[in-house]
Design a protein around this motif. Structure first.
Motif, PDB file in Angstrom:
ATOM      1  N   THR A 108       0.806  -1.223   0.000  1.00 16.92           N
ATOM      2  CA  THR A 108       0.000   0.000   0.000  1.00 16.92           C
ATOM      3  C   THR A 108       0.837   1.271   0.000  1.00 16.92           C
ATOM      4  OG1 THR A 108      -0.174  -0.089   2.402  1.00 16.92           O
ATOM      5  CG2 THR A 108      -1.952  -1.113   1.121  1.00 16.92           C
ATOM      6  N   ILE A 109       2.149   1.152   0.085  1.00 10.88           N
ATOM      7  CA  ILE A 109       3.025   2.322   0.028  1.00 10.88           C
ATOM      8  C   ILE A 109       3.486   2.515  -1.412  1.00 10.88           C
ATOM      9  CG2 ILE A 109       5.190   3.352   0.800  1.00 10.88           C
ATOM     10  CD1 ILE A 109       4.810   1.739   3.400  1.00 10.88           C
ATOM     11  N   VAL A 110       3.237   3.704  -1.935  1.00  8.33           N
ATOM     12  CA  VAL A 110       3.574   4.000  -3.330  1.00  8.33           C
ATOM     13  C   VAL A 110       4.428   5.267  -3.374  1.00  8.33           C
ATOM     14  CG1 VAL A 110       2.632   4.548  -5.608  1.00  8.33           C
ATOM     15  CG2 VAL A 110       1.397   3.024  -4.103  1.00  8.33           C
ATOM     16  N   SER A 111       5.484   5.231  -4.160  1.00 10.47           N
ATOM     17  CA  SER A 111       6.312   6.407  -4.360  1.00 10.47           C
ATOM     18  C   SER A 111       5.868   7.121  -5.641  1.00 10.47           C
ATOM     19  CB  SER A 111       7.784   6.019  -4.499  1.00 10.47           C
ATOM     20  OG  SER A 111       8.242   5.415  -3.319  1.00 10.47           O
ATOM     21  N   LEU A 112       5.794   8.433  -5.563  1.00 12.92           N
ATOM     22  CA  LEU A 112       5.404   9.211  -6.726  1.00 12.92           C
ATOM     23  C   LEU A 112       6.641   9.832  -7.367  1.00 12.92           C
ATOM     24  CD1 LEU A 112       2.302  11.205  -5.424  1.00 12.92           C
ATOM     25  CD2 LEU A 112       2.336   9.039  -6.642  1.00 12.92           C
ATOM     26  N   LYS A 113       6.599   9.934  -8.692  1.00 11.50           N
ATOM     27  CA  LYS A 113       7.664  10.629  -9.412  1.00 11.50           C
ATOM     28  C   LYS A 113       7.129  12.005  -9.797  1.00 11.50           C
ATOM     29  CE  LYS A 113       7.749   6.981 -11.987  1.00 11.50           C
ATOM     30  NZ  LYS A 113       7.854   5.992 -13.036  1.00 11.50           N
ATOM     31  N   LEU A 114       7.920  13.021  -9.516  1.00  4.96           N
ATOM     32  CA  LEU A 114       7.524  14.410  -9.814  1.00  4.96           C
ATOM     33  C   LEU A 114       8.466  15.051 -10.804  1.00  4.96           C
ATOM     34  CD1 LEU A 114       6.658  15.800  -6.268  1.00  4.96           C
ATOM     35  CD2 LEU A 114       5.056  15.210  -8.099  1.00  4.96           C
ATOM     36  N   LYS A 115       7.899  15.877 -11.643  1.00  5.50           N
ATOM     37  CA  LYS A 115       8.681  16.717 -12.557  1.00  5.50           C
ATOM     38  C   LYS A 115       8.756  18.110 -12.008  1.00  5.50           C
ATOM     39  CE  LYS A 115       8.039  15.157 -17.281  1.00  5.50           C
ATOM     40  NZ  LYS A 115       7.470  15.487 -18.551  1.00  5.50           N
TER      41      LYS A 115
END
Length: 115
Positions: A108-115
């Motif tokens: 349930t832990i998700v890492s987000l990628k940001l620009k």
């Protein structure tokens, strides 16, 4: 009417409880988990823009929920709420395969990628 509490805070009429109905309801639960995994998969594959993060997240959330809602209704309709045994078994297999295909996204832990 007499009711009895069963798993996941669900309720069922004692006179209506059958293994088939409980399996059908478990199918709904498992289908929801499969779509939660799809949601996490989309999150992990998307590079978000920091200026529109909330909009992008909302768009993914709305689409996944729309797809889930369609499948939940289709599941009930095609199985006639568990009364069509062959269709019920086919759906349970389909749901199981979907869960298996998305097993890498059960965390349930998700890492987000940001620009």
């Amino acid at each position: 009417l007499e009711f009895r509490r069963v798993l996941f805070r669900s309720w069922v009429k004692i006179t209506s409880q059958t293994d088939e109905i409980l399996a059908h309801e478990q199918g709904h639960f498992d289908l929801t988990e499969a779509y939660a995994r799809s949601f996490r998969k989309l999150f992990s594959e998307t590079t978000f823009h920091k200026d529109s993060l909330q909009t992008e997240i909302t768009k993914i959330y709305m689409q996944v929920n729309k797809d889930l809602d369609v499948d939940q209704h289709l599941y009930d309709a095609e199985t006639s709420y568990s009364r069509k045994t062959e269709k019920q078994n086919a759906w349970l297999k389909k749901i199981f395969m979907k869960l298996e295909d998305l097993k890498d996204y059960q965390n349930t832990i998700v890492s987000l990628k940001l620009k």
